[in-house]
Design a protein around this motif. Structure first.
Motif, PDB file in Angstrom:
ATOM      1  N   PRO A 196       1.615   7.841  -5.873  1.00 51.72           N
ATOM      2  CA  PRO A 196       1.146   9.038  -6.600  1.00 51.72           C
ATOM      3  C   PRO A 196       0.656  10.144  -5.661  1.00 51.72           C
ATOM      4  O   PRO A 196       0.858  11.328  -5.931  1.00 51.72           O
ATOM      5  CB  PRO A 196       0.010   8.507  -7.477  1.00 51.72           C
ATOM      6  CG  PRO A 196       0.305   7.054  -7.645  1.00 51.72           C
ATOM      7  CD  PRO A 196       0.934   6.633  -6.342  1.00 51.72           C
ATOM      8  N   VAL A 197       0.033   9.764  -4.557  1.00 51.50           N
ATOM      9  CA  VAL A 197      -0.430  10.755  -3.582  1.00 51.50           C
ATOM     10  C   VAL A 197       0.768  11.428  -2.925  1.00 51.50           C
ATOM     11  O   VAL A 197       0.800  12.651  -2.763  1.00 51.50           O
ATOM     12  CB  VAL A 197      -1.343  10.095  -2.521  1.00 51.50           C
ATOM     13  CG1 VAL A 197      -1.721  11.086  -1.439  1.00 51.50           C
ATOM     14  CG2 VAL A 197      -2.581   9.505  -3.178  1.00 51.50           C
ATOM     15  N   VAL A 198       1.764  10.632  -2.563  1.00 56.54           N
ATOM     16  CA  VAL A 198       2.966  11.187  -1.935  1.00 56.54           C
ATOM     17  C   VAL A 198       3.672  12.138  -2.899  1.00 56.54           C
ATOM     18  O   VAL A 198       4.145  13.205  -2.494  1.00 56.54           O
ATOM     19  CB  VAL A 198       3.921  10.072  -1.462  1.00 56.54           C
ATOM     20  CG1 VAL A 198       5.241  10.640  -0.968  1.00 56.54           C
ATOM     21  CG2 VAL A 198       3.274   9.257  -0.366  1.00 56.54           C
ATOM     22  N   GLN A 199       3.739  11.776  -4.166  1.00 51.28           N
ATOM     23  CA  GLN A 199       4.372  12.654  -5.147  1.00 51.28           C
ATOM     24  C   GLN A 199       3.638  13.989  -5.243  1.00 51.28           C
ATOM     25  O   GLN A 199       4.268  15.047  -5.310  1.00 51.28           O
ATOM     26  CB  GLN A 199       4.427  11.966  -6.512  1.00 51.28           C
ATOM     27  CG  GLN A 199       5.408  10.817  -6.542  1.00 51.28           C
ATOM     28  CD  GLN A 199       5.316  10.000  -7.823  1.00 51.28           C
ATOM     29  OE1 GLN A 199       4.337  10.078  -8.569  1.00 51.28           O
ATOM     30  NE2 GLN A 199       6.340   9.210  -8.074  1.00 51.28           N
ATOM     31  N   SER A 200       2.313  13.945  -5.210  1.00 48.92           N
ATOM     32  CA  SER A 200       1.531  15.175  -5.246  1.00 48.92           C
ATOM     33  C   SER A 200       1.764  16.005  -3.981  1.00 48.92           C
ATOM     34  O   SER A 200       1.955  17.222  -4.051  1.00 48.92           O
ATOM     35  CB  SER A 200       0.043  14.840  -5.385  1.00 48.92           C
ATOM     36  OG  SER A 200      -0.735  16.016  -5.333  1.00 48.92           O
ATOM     37  N   TRP A 243       0.825  -1.214   0.000  1.00 50.22           N
ATOM     38  CA  TRP A 243       0.000   0.000   0.000  1.00 50.22           C
ATOM     39  C   TRP A 243       0.853   1.255   0.000  1.00 50.22           C
ATOM     40  O   TRP A 243       0.438   2.293  -0.522  1.00 50.22           O
ATOM     41  CB  TRP A 243      -0.989  -0.024   1.152  1.00 50.22           C
ATOM     42  CG  TRP A 243      -2.013  -1.089   0.912  1.00 50.22           C
ATOM     43  CD1 TRP A 243      -2.117  -2.292   1.547  1.00 50.22           C
ATOM     44  CD2 TRP A 243      -3.030  -1.091  -0.096  1.00 50.22           C
ATOM     45  NE1 TRP A 243      -3.142  -3.024   0.999  1.00 50.22           N
ATOM     46  CE2 TRP A 243      -3.721  -2.322   0.002  1.00 50.22           C
ATOM     47  CE3 TRP A 243      -3.430  -0.179  -1.060  1.00 50.22           C
ATOM     48  CZ2 TRP A 243      -4.787  -2.643  -0.843  1.00 50.22           C
ATOM     49  CZ3 TRP A 243      -4.494  -0.505  -1.893  1.00 50.22           C
ATOM     50  CH2 TRP A 243      -5.153  -1.721  -1.776  1.00 50.22           C
ATOM     51  N   CYS A 244       2.051   1.181   0.570  1.00 52.16           N
ATOM     52  CA  CYS A 244       2.949   2.342   0.498  1.00 52.16           C
ATOM     53  C   CYS A 244       3.327   2.618  -0.952  1.00 52.16           C
ATOM     54  O   CYS A 244       3.392   3.773  -1.370  1.00 52.16           O
ATOM     55  CB  CYS A 244       4.199   2.109   1.351  1.00 52.16           C
ATOM     56  SG  CYS A 244       3.878   2.166   3.131  1.00 52.16           S
ATOM     57  N   TRP A 245       3.554   1.573  -1.726  1.00 52.83           N
ATOM     58  CA  TRP A 245       3.852   1.752  -3.147  1.00 52.83           C
ATOM     59  C   TRP A 245       2.615   2.249  -3.886  1.00 52.83           C
ATOM     60  O   TRP A 245       2.692   3.123  -4.750  1.00 52.83           O
ATOM     61  CB  TRP A 245       4.360   0.446  -3.762  1.00 52.83           C
ATOM     62  CG  TRP A 245       5.743   0.128  -3.320  1.00 52.83           C
ATOM     63  CD1 TRP A 245       6.097  -0.750  -2.318  1.00 52.83           C
ATOM     64  CD2 TRP A 245       6.954   0.678  -3.803  1.00 52.83           C
ATOM     65  NE1 TRP A 245       7.453  -0.765  -2.165  1.00 52.83           N
ATOM     66  CE2 TRP A 245       8.019   0.101  -3.064  1.00 52.83           C
ATOM     67  CE3 TRP A 245       7.263   1.609  -4.775  1.00 52.83           C
ATOM     68  CZ2 TRP A 245       9.347   0.423  -3.288  1.00 52.83           C
ATOM     69  CZ3 TRP A 245       8.598   1.920  -5.003  1.00 52.83           C
ATOM     70  CH2 TRP A 245       9.617   1.324  -4.261  1.00 52.83           C
TER      71      TRP A 245
END
Length: 68
Positions: free
Chosen positions: A21-25, A15-17
């Motif tokens: 995309p959310v983390v990148q945003s 789930w971290c992977w």
């Protein structure tokens, strides 16, 4: 102390992977706001023993769900 965004993740966690995309945003938003992003590696699995076949199959199912 300056404002920081701290993200704790586990590289073994599917789930971290999937959340990447959310983390990148969030990282881009933090950069634009002048907020430092700090990534910390944590671990969900504390066991030291090798996974048995049933556990491998179960975990593979999680990875496949995240990939989908």
């Amino acid at each position: 102390m300056p404002t920081r965004l701290i993200y704790v993740m586990d590289p073994m966690c599917s789930w971290c992977w999937g959340f990447a995309p959310v983390v990148q945003s969030l990282a881009e938003q933090a950069r634009q706001a002048g907020v430092e992003l700090v990534v910390r590696v944590g671990g969900l699995r504390r066991e030291q023993a090798v996974l048995d076949e049933a556990s491998r199959v179960r975990i593979l199912g999680h990875w496949q769900a995240v990939n989908a």
